[in-house]
Design a protein around this motif. Structure first.
Motif: not given
Length: 282
Positions: A176-195
């Protein structure tokens, strides 16, 4: 499970969509792995909006690492009321940058996975708007859950957590979070934690292929970009939150000077038209 899923499990006939027409093909790759064979409708490659790059950004989507260098730590002022001040300030700074580039506020949505962060972002955005009223606030600030079934052209997403992944571990919420954007999506968070979360691997493997520091293309104006989607332009890398604040602060100062000059010229022209002398003139 949802009611629809229960019907499917009971053998009720259904039709599964195999094409999407909401987002750029590049953004859709962040979540189309979840479906059997989700392709793109013809207009995704044909319409100009999908063919052009996003003004002021090197990428159509990017994950920005907000870590120790930015004091990107979660807090919990009340039970389950998670907040992350660094991410909130980073997102509002990027929103301000977008407004200075010319993006309409109503075409920008800010999402977060926690109510506490939504409240904090709202406070930071309103404080920012009190100093720069012409910047305003984003068209919508909401939780991912409350934004289901909705969309916007540009989405800024705050993941909040810095200790554990939290309820984003539920893949359905990630989709749901990643599929709300049509043209641009910019995610802010802890890279190591989520990856490093195995449940999120399919999406974060794609996100983390791009640089973890926000990359801009300075000097562009919304609606006047000639770069094609995928053309990264002359990249300018933002070192972190404080660097982003400095960029925006400088742009606001430059704009204030331009506004003051325009207002002064307009005032002088009005005085001449009225046949009046300016103060200090004889």
């Amino acid at each position: 499970q949802s009611l629809f899923t229960r019907f499917v499990r009971l053998g009720v006939p259904y039709i599964e969509l195999n094409q999407q027409g909401r987002a750029r093909s590049e953004i859709a790759k962040l979540y189309n792995w979840r479906y059997k064979a989700l392709g793109d409708m013809a207009h995704v490659s044909a319409r100009e909006a999908f063919q052009k790059a996003n003004a002021g950004f090197a990428h159509e989507y990017q994950m920005v690492d907000v870590g120790d260098q930015d004091n990107g730590y979660e807090s919990e002022p009340n039970p389950h009321f998670f907040q992350n001040l660094a991410e909130a300030e980073y997102i509002v700074s990027v929103f301000t940058y977008m407004r200075l580039v010319g993006y309409p506020a109503e075409r920008i949505t800010v999402l977060s996975t926690y109510n506490g962060q939504v409240s904090l972002i709202q406070d930071v955005a309103e404080r920012n708007a009190s100093y720069a009223p012409h910047i305003g606030i984003p068209g919508r600030i909401a939780t991912v859950d409350k934004y289901q079934g909705q969309q916007n052209d540009f989405v800024l997403l705050s993941l909040v957590r810095s200790k554990t992944v939290g309820h984003l571990r539920d893949v359905r919420r990630l989709i749901v979070a990643c599929s709300r954007a049509r043209l641009g999506l910019y995610v802010f968070g802890r890279k190591d934690l989520f990856s490093n979360c195995i449940e999120l691997t399919n999406t974060f493997d794609i996100l983390t292929k791009r640089p973890s520091k926000l990359q801009l293309v300075l000097g562009e104006t919304f609606g006047e970009v000639q770069r094609a989607s995928g053309d990264e332009g002359e990249k300018f890398e933002v070192k972190g939150l404080h660097h982003m604040k400095a960029i925006v602060g400088q742009r606001l100062q430059e704009e204030a000077v331009i506004r003051h000059t325009k207002d002064k010229i307009a005032y002088q022209e009005w005085m001449l038209q009225m046949g009046m002398q300016q103060p200090g003139e004889e």
